[in-house]
Design a protein around this motif. Structure first.
Motif, PDB file in Angstrom:
ATOM      1  N   MET A  71       0.746  -1.240   0.220  1.00  0.00           N
ATOM      2  CA  MET A  71       0.068   0.013  -0.104  1.00  0.00           C
ATOM      3  C   MET A  71       0.881   1.286  -0.155  1.00  0.00           C
ATOM      4  N   ASN A  72       0.403   2.321  -0.701  1.00  0.00           N
ATOM      5  CA  ASN A  72       1.141   3.660  -0.781  1.00  0.00           C
ATOM      6  C   ASN A  72       0.574   4.450   0.263  1.00  0.00           C
ATOM      7  N   HIS A  73       1.153   5.138   1.091  1.00  0.00           N
ATOM      8  CA  HIS A  73       0.848   6.048   2.204  1.00  0.00           C
ATOM      9  C   HIS A  73       1.480   7.428   2.212  1.00  0.00           C
ATOM     10  N   ASP A  74       1.833   7.801   0.882  1.00  0.00           N
ATOM     11  CA  ASP A  74       2.606   9.079   0.788  1.00  0.00           C
ATOM     12  C   ASP A  74       1.735  10.166   1.346  1.00  0.00           C
ATOM     13  N   ARG A  75       0.699  10.291   1.007  1.00  0.00           N
ATOM     14  CA  ARG A  75      -0.210  11.583   1.212  1.00  0.00           C
ATOM     15  C   ARG A  75      -0.380  11.456   2.936  1.00  0.00           C
ATOM     16  N   SER A  76      -0.843  10.200   3.529  1.00  0.00           N
ATOM     17  CA  SER A  76      -1.050  10.242   4.888  1.00  0.00           C
ATOM     18  C   SER A  76       0.357  10.833   5.616  1.00  0.00           C
ATOM     19  N   ARG A  77       1.683  10.395   4.912  1.00  0.00           N
ATOM     20  CA  ARG A  77       2.766  10.753   5.535  1.00  0.00           C
ATOM     21  C   ARG A  77       2.972  12.113   5.669  1.00  0.00           C
ATOM     22  N   GLU A  78       2.624  13.032   4.297  1.00  0.00           N
ATOM     23  CA  GLU A  78       2.637  14.416   4.130  1.00  0.00           C
ATOM     24  C   GLU A  78       1.755  15.073   5.197  1.00  0.00           C
ATOM     25  N   LEU A  79       0.498  14.409   5.322  1.00  0.00           N
ATOM     26  CA  LEU A  79      -0.480  15.018   6.328  1.00  0.00           C
ATOM     27  C   LEU A  79       0.066  15.125   7.626  1.00  0.00           C
ATOM     28  N   TYR A  80       0.698  13.705   8.047  1.00  0.00           N
ATOM     29  CA  TYR A  80       1.194  13.851   9.356  1.00  0.00           C
ATOM     30  C   TYR A  80       2.301  14.729   9.721  1.00  0.00           C
ATOM     31  N   ASP A  81       3.140  14.907   8.517  1.00  0.00           N
ATOM     32  CA  ASP A  81       4.269  15.757   8.720  1.00  0.00           C
ATOM     33  C   ASP A  81       3.808  17.209   8.981  1.00  0.00           C
ATOM     34  N   ARG A  82       2.775  17.761   8.332  1.00  0.00           N
ATOM     35  CA  ARG A  82       2.039  19.055   8.617  1.00  0.00           C
ATOM     36  C   ARG A  82       1.517  18.945   9.992  1.00  0.00           C
ATOM     37  N   ALA A  83       0.804  17.941  10.295  1.00  0.00           N
ATOM     38  CA  ALA A  83      -0.077  17.776  11.507  1.00  0.00           C
ATOM     39  C   ALA A  83       1.048  18.075  12.826  1.00  0.00           C
ATOM     40  N   LEU A  84       2.284  17.556  12.576  1.00  0.00           N
ATOM     41  CA  LEU A  84       3.192  17.508  13.677  1.00  0.00           C
ATOM     42  C   LEU A  84       3.474  19.022  13.966  1.00  0.00           C
ATOM     43  N   SER A  85       3.187  19.943  12.943  1.00  0.00           N
ATOM     44  CA  SER A  85       3.875  21.286  13.338  1.00  0.00           C
ATOM     45  C   SER A  85       2.641  22.106  14.089  1.00  0.00           C
ATOM     46  N   VAL A  86       1.521  21.769  14.242  1.00  0.00           N
ATOM     47  CA  VAL A  86       0.322  22.500  14.491  1.00  0.00           C
ATOM     48  C   VAL A  86      -0.412  21.756  15.515  1.00  0.00           C
ATOM     49  N   MET A  87      -0.287  20.450  15.776  1.00  0.00           N
ATOM     50  CA  MET A  87      -1.146  19.661  16.890  1.00  0.00           C
ATOM     51  C   MET A  87       0.158  18.848  17.793  1.00  0.00           C
ATOM     52  N   PRO A  88       0.010  18.676  18.907  1.00  0.00           N
ATOM     53  CA  PRO A  88       0.798  17.960  19.835  1.00  0.00           C
ATOM     54  C   PRO A  88       0.641  16.158  19.434  1.00  0.00           C
ATOM     55  N   GLY A  89       1.920  15.932  19.020  1.00  0.00           N
ATOM     56  CA  GLY A  89       2.134  14.492  18.372  1.00  0.00           C
ATOM     57  C   GLY A  89       1.388  14.324  17.168  1.00  0.00           C
ATOM     58  N   GLY A  90       1.102  15.542  16.541  1.00  0.00           N
ATOM     59  CA  GLY A  90       0.070  15.282  15.246  1.00  0.00           C
ATOM     60  C   GLY A  90      -1.156  14.629  15.167  1.00  0.00           C
ATOM     61  N   VAL A  91      -1.601  14.678  16.542  1.00  0.00           N
ATOM     62  CA  VAL A  91      -3.201  13.945  16.685  1.00  0.00           C
ATOM     63  C   VAL A  91      -3.967  14.815  17.519  1.00  0.00           C
ATOM     64  N   ASN A  92      -5.226  14.529  17.535  1.00  0.00           N
ATOM     65  CA  ASN A  92      -6.081  15.051  18.704  1.00  0.00           C
ATOM     66  C   ASN A  92      -6.691  14.071  19.541  1.00  0.00           C
ATOM     67  N   SER A  93      -6.205  12.828  19.729  1.00  0.00           N
ATOM     68  CA  SER A  93      -6.519  11.912  20.659  1.00  0.00           C
ATOM     69  C   SER A  93      -5.200  10.955  20.539  1.00  0.00           C
ATOM     70  N   SER A  94      -4.714  10.569  21.830  1.00  0.00           N
ATOM     71  CA  SER A  94      -3.575   9.937  21.874  1.00  0.00           C
ATOM     72  C   SER A  94      -3.444   8.453  21.028  1.00  0.00           C
ATOM     73  N   VAL A  95      -4.643   7.745  21.148  1.00  0.00           N
ATOM     74  CA  VAL A  95      -4.784   6.485  20.571  1.00  0.00           C
ATOM     75  C   VAL A  95      -4.692   6.492  18.904  1.00  0.00           C
ATOM     76  N   ARG A  96      -4.553   7.641  18.463  1.00  0.00           N
ATOM     77  CA  ARG A  96      -4.474   7.785  17.012  1.00  0.00           C
ATOM     78  C   ARG A  96      -3.134   7.582  16.406  1.00  0.00           C
ATOM     79  N   ALA A  97      -1.956   7.906  17.576  1.00  0.00           N
ATOM     80  CA  ALA A  97      -0.641   8.120  17.162  1.00  0.00           C
ATOM     81  C   ALA A  97       0.001   6.604  16.906  1.00  0.00           C
ATOM     82  N   THR A  98      -0.379   6.319  15.800  1.00  0.00           N
ATOM     83  CA  THR A  98       0.148   4.979  15.169  1.00  0.00           C
ATOM     84  C   THR A  98       1.713   4.935  14.669  1.00  0.00           C
TER      85      THR A  98
END
Length: 445
Positions: free
Chosen positions: A1-28
């Motif tokens: 499976m390709n996950h390039d877009r998710s990786r890009e979104l996570y990189d952006r999220a890390l700059s504006v949300m702690p751990g890149g997520v809004n609930s800890s259990v989502r941080a796989t």
């Protein structure tokens, strides 16, 4: 499976949300895949990958991602009429009446905005009603992100389980092992006059799914009655999923004084609720002296979705369908584990399921609980299956998170990302989904 877009979104999220997520259990690990849309019993991620979804929003989505037409129509109607008013609406009353008709413990109900808010309010209510401060909780139980229950250790040495909770708060909380009647009896013998309530999930549902041993909840009921404490069932997860419209308390035949709800009761929208005997619930303001309030409480869109969600279940045999699929899935996983990993324990009930990577197997599996551990004394696994949260924590939790979850994801099966969180079958899942999932289990194990 390709996950390039998710990786890009996570990189952006890390700059504006702690751990890149809004609930800890989502941080796989190494990064989560980002969901673009849901489709029945499936989700599609930002890269176009499609998965059979058993996370189901961590429980609220009884019908999967396509709610029945009456639910969708009600949501559109109430949203278009004006999203909220700061004043009562008729749909709040209708939803409250429905819950009170079906759940054994509920005579009155107060709607709030999350499961955490419900348990926070229930603890405050128990303390206000009894005039006592101490709360008994189960080790490994989860009652939301609140100071009174983010406590670990034991009744002699309670301590905060996270920074940010004062040590003094933890001293009012008494953790005991789930399924240990002697331990909770000893705590009542020592602290009974100071215990406001026992707060317990009927099934530990954030700790690998641990069912109660025979008679355990009856012991809690008797202890609370004998000492003037309240028995509070946290049915945020089990409510309207285990035991159908009567919830887990109906399934187990034990009626608490107070019940907390969330997830399904809001039809997929943010919600919580505290229900129970009128004489207790009426202690909430403005009827009583225990303050409770909220800007979005009883939100009309949520109330409409929740009411239609449950009404549809009452009229369309929903639980029969999802419980049958849940049993088929658990039985299939049990057969696979018997061949490939006999030390593992399949757990769950109704439409909930999980595989706990326990470390020891009995000499024989003949006569085991095939449809998920039910704590049967005559089951050969009885001395090996998890009885407490600690038993689940002692399983091969890292193998689930680091290897198994990724193996299943790559085969298009979306499971909860750690060993502890429950998984759910929905009304939208099909026989084909179950067969595909079992094939994936064979490969991943």
């Amino acid at each position: 499976m390709n996950h390039d877009r998710s990786r890009e979104l996570y990189d952006r999220a890390l700059s504006v949300m702690p751990g890149g997520v809004n609930s800890s259990v989502r941080a796989t690990r190494p990064y989560p895949f980002f969901i673009e849309r849901g489709d029945g019993g499936h989700v599609v991620d930002a890269d176009g990958n499609r998965y059979v979804d058993y996370v189901m929003g961590y429980g609220p989505l009884l019908y999967g991602h396509d709610a029945p037409e009456p639910v969708q129509a009600a949501v559109q109607k109430y949203a278009s009429a004006g999203p909220m008013y700061g004043a009562p609406t008729e749909i709040e009353v209708e939803h409250a009446e429905f819950v009170a008709r079906h759940v054994p413990s509920v005579e009155m109900i107060r709607f709030v905005n999350s499961g955490t808010e419900a348990t926070v309010s229930a603890v405050r209510l128990a303390r206000g009603y009894t005039g006592r401060d101490k709360i008994v909780i189960m080790q490994g139980g989860y009652h939301g992100a609140q100071e009174s229950t983010l406590v670990e250790g034991d009744a002699q040495h309670p301590q905060p389980s996270t920074s940010g909770v004062p040590e003094e708060f933890a001293q009012h909380t008494l953790p005991v092992p789930f399924n240990d009647p002697d331990a909770v009896t000893e705590v009542f013998e020592e602290h009974g006059d100071d215990i406001a309530a026992v707060l317990v999930e009927p099934v530990l549902a954030n700790m690998g799914i641990v069912s109660p041993v025979d008679g355990y909840h009856e012991t809690l009921r008797d202890l609370c009655d004998d000492h003037g404490s309240l028995l509070v069932f946290d049915e945020v997860i089990t409510g309207f999923r285990v035991g159908g419209l009567q919830c887990a308390q109906g399934k187990f035949g034990v009626t608490p004084d107070v019940t907390t709800f969330g997830k399904i009761i809001g039809g997929g929208f943010p919600v919580g609720a505290i229900g129970g005997k009128s004489e207790i619930i009426e202690h909430f303001t403005p009827a009583g002296d225990v303050f409770q309030s909220g800007t979005f409480s009883g939100h009309p869109v949520t109330m409409a979705a929740g009411y239609e969600y449950l009404n549809y279940a009452a009229e369309n045999g929903v639980y029969e369908h999802i419980n049958r699929l849940g049993a088929k899935l658990r039985e299939g996983i049990s057969d696979i584990c018997a061949d490939q990993a006999p030390e593992y324990t399949v757990v769950g009930t109704d439409s909930m399921f999980k595989t706990v990577f326990t470390r020891d197997a009995p000499d024989t599996l003949e006569g085991q609980c095939e449809g998920g551990c039910q704590q049967r004394v005559d089951c050969p696994r009885y001395d090996h299956c998890p009885k407490t949260g600690a038993d689940v924590a002692n399983a091969e939790t890292e193998r689930w998170e680091r290897i198994f979850w990724h193996e299943m994801k790559e085969q298009g099966i979306f499971l909860t990302a750690n060993q502890f969180e429950s998984q759910f079958v929905s009304y939208a899942h099909t026989e084909e989904d179950i067969e595909r999932t079992l094939e994936a289990y064979k490969e991943a194990l």
